[in-house]
Design a protein around this motif. Structure first.
Motif, PDB file in Angstrom:
ATOM      1  N   GLU A  18       0.825  -1.220   0.000  1.00  0.00           N
ATOM      2  CA  GLU A  18       0.000   0.000   0.000  1.00  0.00           C
ATOM      3  C   GLU A  18       0.853   1.260   0.000  1.00  0.00           C
ATOM      4  O   GLU A  18       0.488   2.274  -0.589  1.00  0.00           O
ATOM      5  CB  GLU A  18      -0.957  -0.008   1.199  1.00  0.00           C
ATOM      6  N   ASP A  22       0.815   4.262  -2.714  1.00  0.00           N
ATOM      7  CA  ASP A  22       0.706   5.674  -2.342  1.00  0.00           C
ATOM      8  C   ASP A  22       1.818   6.505  -2.996  1.00  0.00           C
ATOM      9  O   ASP A  22       1.590   7.637  -3.429  1.00  0.00           O
ATOM     10  CB  ASP A  22       0.795   5.835  -0.819  1.00  0.00           C
ATOM     11  N   ARG A  68      -0.162  14.528   2.389  1.00  0.00           N
ATOM     12  CA  ARG A  68      -1.626  14.358   2.347  1.00  0.00           C
ATOM     13  C   ARG A  68      -1.976  12.884   2.089  1.00  0.00           C
ATOM     14  O   ARG A  68      -2.860  12.309   2.721  1.00  0.00           O
ATOM     15  CB  ARG A  68      -2.230  15.255   1.261  1.00  0.00           C
ATOM     16  N   ILE A  69      -1.263  12.260   1.177  1.00  0.00           N
ATOM     17  CA  ILE A  69      -1.553  10.857   0.839  1.00  0.00           C
ATOM     18  C   ILE A  69      -1.117   9.911   1.964  1.00  0.00           C
ATOM     19  O   ILE A  69      -1.876   9.030   2.379  1.00  0.00           O
ATOM     20  CB  ILE A  69      -0.866  10.495  -0.498  1.00  0.00           C
ATOM     21  N   ARG A  71      -0.740  10.455   5.115  1.00  0.00           N
ATOM     22  CA  ARG A  71      -1.524  10.594   6.351  1.00  0.00           C
ATOM     23  C   ARG A  71      -2.744   9.686   6.358  1.00  0.00           C
ATOM     24  O   ARG A  71      -3.246   9.304   7.407  1.00  0.00           O
ATOM     25  CB  ARG A  71      -1.986  12.045   6.509  1.00  0.00           C
ATOM     26  N   LYS A  72      -3.262   9.368   5.144  1.00  0.00           N
ATOM     27  CA  LYS A  72      -4.474   8.538   5.057  1.00  0.00           C
ATOM     28  C   LYS A  72      -4.151   7.048   5.080  1.00  0.00           C
ATOM     29  O   LYS A  72      -5.052   6.217   5.088  1.00  0.00           O
ATOM     30  CB  LYS A  72      -5.226   8.863   3.756  1.00  0.00           C
ATOM     31  N   ASN A  73      -2.851   6.722   5.044  1.00  0.00           N
ATOM     32  CA  ASN A  73      -2.463   5.307   4.986  1.00  0.00           C
ATOM     33  C   ASN A  73      -2.373   4.735   6.399  1.00  0.00           C
ATOM     34  O   ASN A  73      -1.559   5.184   7.207  1.00  0.00           O
ATOM     35  CB  ASN A  73      -1.112   5.188   4.273  1.00  0.00           C
ATOM     36  N   MET A  74      -3.218   3.762   6.699  1.00  0.00           N
ATOM     37  CA  MET A  74      -3.280   3.251   8.072  1.00  0.00           C
ATOM     38  C   MET A  74      -2.034   2.462   8.482  1.00  0.00           C
ATOM     39  O   MET A  74      -1.876   2.113   9.644  1.00  0.00           O
ATOM     40  CB  MET A  74      -4.527   2.395   8.279  1.00  0.00           C
ATOM     41  N   CYS A  90       1.089  10.621  12.443  1.00  0.00           N
ATOM     42  CA  CYS A  90      -0.229  10.428  11.828  1.00  0.00           C
ATOM     43  C   CYS A  90      -1.206   9.922  12.888  1.00  0.00           C
ATOM     44  O   CYS A  90      -0.805   9.540  13.984  1.00  0.00           O
ATOM     45  CB  CYS A  90      -0.140   9.434  10.684  1.00  0.00           C
ATOM     46  N   ASP A  91      -2.481   9.900  12.536  1.00  0.00           N
ATOM     47  CA  ASP A  91      -3.483   9.445  13.506  1.00  0.00           C
ATOM     48  C   ASP A  91      -3.491   7.931  13.650  1.00  0.00           C
ATOM     49  O   ASP A  91      -4.038   7.389  14.600  1.00  0.00           O
ATOM     50  CB  ASP A  91      -4.888   9.907  13.077  1.00  0.00           C
ATOM     51  N   ASN A  92      -2.870   7.260  12.664  1.00  0.00           N
ATOM     52  CA  ASN A  92      -2.930   5.795  12.671  1.00  0.00           C
ATOM     53  C   ASN A  92      -1.747   5.214  13.428  1.00  0.00           C
ATOM     54  O   ASN A  92      -0.645   5.728  13.349  1.00  0.00           O
ATOM     55  CB  ASN A  92      -2.877   5.274  11.236  1.00  0.00           C
TER      56      ASN A  92
END
Ligand code: AHG
Ligand code: MN
Ligand code: MN
Length: 310
Positions: A18, A22, A68-69, A71-74, A90-92
């Motif tokens: 993944e 990205d 931006r990309i 940050r969305k990757n868990m 990141c949040d993940n």
């Protein structure tokens, strides 16, 4: 075979797959900025980065695109970028951390010369980004040149994919890349000649010797984008040298997101790298933005340079 099909055919870790996808997505956006942009992407942003270097508009654009990309990757826990003084969390709670030079060679943007993006992926461990380069799980660069290409090292092999600009897909064009053991290209900024150490000067003298046929034995090539200089030397055989200089006692290139990923790709392609003291991949970083002398390329050329130090 396109990149997605290739990844599906390989037994790679799903998180790393993944991350590669990205990088694909981000690099296509950078490619579009470079080739199709209607806004003014050239020149300085007027800002300085943490290393007191002039930040170009495209440095910031590329940095924003990849952050931006990612940050969305868990699978990604945190990001270290040349353009950010601090680590971005990141949040993940992902298993990986990613260090990057979002735009390498930015002094070349305004003059239509290849630039690149470089990525180093490590496991998220208590050491964080201060892990040896040998701990890298994946290293990748994208070169935006006459063609846009992605090269990565994973599971001990190096592959190259070329962007089809019509379909916006990367296709496998370079399988199992191996750096020629011998080469005849030397890449160094000779403007630094008078501040080089004697062994490097001696090596350059050796490269400039004529053969018995009065022909040159080596050729000099220096683009000024690490990614592009390395890419050429990897495919053709050569050595890239950025040693310490009088005004840069630690060299110019950043260990964690420039030297390490390129050294990892070189190693997996049967090349060699050194900081002129030890193998780059064995250096334990102390600071996230630290610099290092850097030599990388064909095994026998790196060995020849080191002989002048012994
Ligand atoms: P960056 O644009 O990310 O700051 O990197 C530039 C680097 C590298 O790509 C290149 O090899 C080197 O700086 C060139 O330095 P000199 O201008 O001193 O030759
Ligand atoms: Mn760079
Ligand atoms: Mn950069």
């Amino acid at each position: 075979m396109n990149l997605s099909n290739f990844l599906n055919s390989q037994n790679y870790n799903p998180g790393l797959k993944e991350i590669i996808l990205d990088i694909q997505a981000g690099s296509i956006q950078v490619y579009q900025q470079l080739n199709e942009a209607e806004q003014d992407i050239f020149g300085s942003s007027g800002q300085k980065n943490v290393q007191d270097e002039d930040v170009q508009k495209l440095d910031l654009l590329a940095n924003d695109i990849f952050i931006r990309i990612f940050r969305k990757n868990m699978h990604i826990h945190s990001i270290l970028s040349e353009e950010n003084e601090r680590i971005l969390t990141c949040d993940n709670d992902g298993a990986y951390i990613i260090a990057m030079d979002p735009l390498d060679g930015s002094s070349n943007i305004d003059v239509n010369i290849p630039v690149g993006s470089i990525f180093s992926i490590l496991k998220n461990t208590p050491e964080g980004f201060l892990q040896k380069g040998s701990q890298q799980q994946l290293a990748c660069y994208v070169i935006y040149g006459t063609a846009t290409m992605m090269v990565f090292a994973l599971n001990k092999s190096v592959f190259g994919f070329t962007l089809n600009t019509k379909t916006k897909e990367y296709n496998l064009t370079h399988s199992n890349i191996r750096i020629p053991v011998n080469g005849n290209i030397f890449s160094i900024n000779e403007g630094n000649f008078n501040s080089l150490e004697t062994p490097v000067k001696q090596f350059l003298d050796y490269c400039k010797q004529l053969g018995s046929d009065k022909k040159r034995t080596h050729t000099g090539r220096f683009i000024g984008s690490l990614v592009a200089d390395f890419h050429r030397n990897m495919l053709k055989g050569g050595i890239f040298i950025y040693p310490k200089t009088a005004d840069k006692p630690h060299g110019q290139l950043r260990l964690i997101y420039e030297c390490n990923p390129i050294a990892f790709i070189a190693k997996n392609a049967n090349g060699e790298s050194t900081n002129l003291n030890t193998s780059i991949l064995d250096v334990k970083p102390v600071k996230i933005h630290e610099r290092s002398p850097f030599v990388v390329g064909s095994k026998n050329m790196v060995a020849r340079l080191l002989e002048f130090y012994h």
